[in-house]
Design a protein around this motif. Sequence first.
Motif, PDB file in Angstrom:
ATOM      1  N   VAL A  25       0.800  -1.344  -0.064  1.00 37.97           N
ATOM      2  CA  VAL A  25      -0.145   0.170   0.121  1.00 37.97           C
ATOM      3  C   VAL A  25       0.941   1.336   0.132  1.00 37.97           C
ATOM      4  CG1 VAL A  25      -1.759   1.470   1.386  1.00 37.97           C
ATOM      5  CG2 VAL A  25      -1.915  -1.061   1.197  1.00 37.97           C
ATOM      6  N   GLU A  26       2.018   1.269   0.917  1.00 42.09           N
ATOM      7  CA  GLU A  26       2.793   2.281   1.007  1.00 42.09           C
ATOM      8  C   GLU A  26       3.317   2.770  -0.539  1.00 42.09           C
ATOM      9  OE1 GLU A  26       5.539   2.114   4.005  1.00 42.09           O
ATOM     10  OE2 GLU A  26       4.451   3.487   5.509  1.00 42.09           O
ATOM     11  N   ARG A  27       4.036   1.430  -1.098  1.00 44.50           N
ATOM     12  CA  ARG A  27       4.769   1.791  -2.414  1.00 44.50           C
ATOM     13  C   ARG A  27       3.737   2.015  -3.435  1.00 44.50           C
ATOM     14  NH1 ARG A  27       8.040  -3.053  -3.894  1.00 44.50           N
ATOM     15  NH2 ARG A  27       9.565  -2.199  -2.460  1.00 44.50           N
ATOM     16  N   TYR A  28       2.552   1.665  -3.582  1.00 40.40           N
ATOM     17  CA  TYR A  28       1.979   1.988  -4.660  1.00 40.40           C
ATOM     18  C   TYR A  28       0.805   3.115  -4.599  1.00 40.40           C
ATOM     19  CZ  TYR A  28       4.245  -2.171  -6.879  1.00 40.40           C
ATOM     20  OH  TYR A  28       5.101  -2.841  -7.350  1.00 40.40           O
ATOM     21  N   LEU A  29       0.378   3.196  -3.355  1.00 41.62           N
ATOM     22  CA  LEU A  29      -0.754   4.318  -3.356  1.00 41.62           C
ATOM     23  C   LEU A  29       0.157   5.651  -2.667  1.00 41.62           C
ATOM     24  CD1 LEU A  29      -3.801   2.574  -1.424  1.00 41.62           C
ATOM     25  CD2 LEU A  29      -3.499   3.391  -3.659  1.00 41.62           C
ATOM     26  N   PHE A  30       1.213   5.429  -1.992  1.00 37.41           N
ATOM     27  CA  PHE A  30       1.947   6.800  -1.285  1.00 37.41           C
ATOM     28  C   PHE A  30       3.259   6.923  -1.924  1.00 37.41           C
ATOM     29  CE2 PHE A  30      -1.050   4.944   2.293  1.00 37.41           C
ATOM     30  CZ  PHE A  30      -1.972   6.290   1.990  1.00 37.41           C
ATOM     31  N   SER A  31       3.706   6.036  -2.994  1.00 38.30           N
ATOM     32  CA  SER A  31       4.854   6.175  -3.520  1.00 38.30           C
ATOM     33  C   SER A  31       6.030   6.261  -2.517  1.00 38.30           C
ATOM     34  CB  SER A  31       5.098   7.398  -4.643  1.00 38.30           C
ATOM     35  OG  SER A  31       4.149   7.250  -5.575  1.00 38.30           O
ATOM     36  N   THR A  32       6.051   5.710  -1.551  1.00 37.53           N
ATOM     37  CA  THR A  32       7.165   5.725  -0.496  1.00 37.53           C
ATOM     38  C   THR A  32       7.161   4.336  -0.097  1.00 37.53           C
ATOM     39  OG1 THR A  32       7.863   6.750   1.411  1.00 37.53           O
ATOM     40  CG2 THR A  32       5.644   6.205   1.402  1.00 37.53           C
ATOM     41  N   THR A  33       8.438   3.997   0.618  1.00 44.70           N
ATOM     42  CA  THR A  33       8.840   2.845   1.060  1.00 44.70           C
ATOM     43  C   THR A  33       9.673   2.940   2.494  1.00 44.70           C
ATOM     44  OG1 THR A  33       9.415   0.574   0.605  1.00 44.70           O
ATOM     45  CG2 THR A  33      10.727   2.088  -0.277  1.00 44.70           C
ATOM     46  N   ARG A  34       9.439   1.953   3.400  1.00 43.71           N
ATOM     47  CA  ARG A  34      10.669   1.962   4.419  1.00 43.71           C
ATOM     48  C   ARG A  34      11.333   0.664   4.133  1.00 43.71           C
ATOM     49  NH1 ARG A  34       6.499   4.612   8.865  1.00 43.71           N
ATOM     50  NH2 ARG A  34       5.039   4.375   7.304  1.00 43.71           N
ATOM     51  N   LEU A  35      12.516   0.632   3.996  1.00 42.70           N
ATOM     52  CA  LEU A  35      13.243  -0.650   3.802  1.00 42.70           C
ATOM     53  C   LEU A  35      13.261  -1.520   5.090  1.00 42.70           C
ATOM     54  CD1 LEU A  35      14.897  -2.001   1.589  1.00 42.70           C
ATOM     55  CD2 LEU A  35      16.842  -1.033   2.501  1.00 42.70           C
ATOM     56  N   TRP A  36      13.162  -0.969   6.209  1.00 42.88           N
ATOM     57  CA  TRP A  36      13.317  -1.495   7.448  1.00 42.88           C
ATOM     58  C   TRP A  36      11.969  -2.491   7.352  1.00 42.88           C
ATOM     59  CZ3 TRP A  36       9.415  -1.524  11.128  1.00 42.88           C
ATOM     60  CH2 TRP A  36       8.734  -0.166  11.141  1.00 42.88           C
ATOM     61  N   MET A  37      10.885  -2.150   7.065  1.00 44.40           N
ATOM     62  CA  MET A  37       9.526  -2.588   7.138  1.00 44.40           C
ATOM     63  C   MET A  37       9.745  -4.025   6.227  1.00 44.40           C
ATOM     64  SD  MET A  37       6.662   0.136   7.363  1.00 44.40           S
ATOM     65  CE  MET A  37       5.209  -1.086   7.584  1.00 44.40           C
ATOM     66  N   GLN A  38      10.366  -3.682   5.100  1.00 41.71           N
ATOM     67  CA  GLN A  38      10.348  -4.873   4.051  1.00 41.71           C
ATOM     68  C   GLN A  38      11.510  -6.061   4.651  1.00 41.71           C
ATOM     69  OE1 GLN A  38      11.739  -3.784   0.093  1.00 41.71           O
ATOM     70  NE2 GLN A  38      10.352  -1.773   0.278  1.00 41.71           N
ATOM     71  N   ASP A  39      12.283  -5.502   5.287  1.00 48.86           N
ATOM     72  CA  ASP A  39      13.284  -6.475   6.120  1.00 48.86           C
ATOM     73  C   ASP A  39      12.345  -7.151   7.119  1.00 48.86           C
ATOM     74  OD1 ASP A  39      15.713  -6.000   4.733  1.00 48.86           O
ATOM     75  OD2 ASP A  39      16.386  -4.642   6.438  1.00 48.86           O
ATOM     76  N   LEU A  40      11.567  -6.617   7.815  1.00 52.21           N
ATOM     77  CA  LEU A  40      10.899  -6.903   8.798  1.00 52.21           C
ATOM     78  C   LEU A  40      10.045  -8.210   8.579  1.00 52.21           C
ATOM     79  CD1 LEU A  40      10.124  -7.027  11.932  1.00 52.21           C
ATOM     80  CD2 LEU A  40       8.486  -4.975  11.469  1.00 52.21           C
TER      81      LEU A  40
END
Length: 182
Positions: A38-53
């Motif tokens: 949702v963050e990536r495609y709706l808000f055009s942002t990402t948090r790498l730590w969340m992907q790691d998590l």
Amino acid sequence: MTFLARILQAINGLNRVVGLVFSWLSLGIVVLCFWVVVERYLFSTTRLWMQDLYVWMNGAMFTAVAAFALLRENHVRVDIFYRGARDRTKAIADLAGVVFFLLPFVTVVFIYALPFVQRSWRFMEGSANVGGMPGLYVLKSFVLIFAVLVGLQALAMLIRSVLVLADHPDLVPPDYRYSKVE
């Protein structure tokens, strides 16, 4: 023999609790992965730590619940002959499998993983990704936890086999018997 039965119950109880607790991580993984998308495609942002998590949670969950799967016999087994076999035959097959395959496997995993995990703790290793999660050493510790929990469940399988072969199947908890009691 009752001492062995108590050890069997304690191991099964431990792996049941660990398995039930860590299986809840699956829900967290789905929710977290959904939020990352949702963050990536709706808000055009990402948090790498969340992907790691969510990847780390997946690794922790699967290593922690492996012994629970073994307890519940949810692992892959080629049981062409095993399924229809008598309890004593199953006990002999399990005894041989545990002694010749499962215990040596978890021993090798533990021995080879220990320096790997110790090194990670010494350096307080974190994610290789810039902005990733700290504490990779905690995740790597789950390899040792896996080996210990599966090793304990192997011991429980060994005890169950011994109790059945010693004509004490009544000392095996009803939910862990070869022939399930209804």
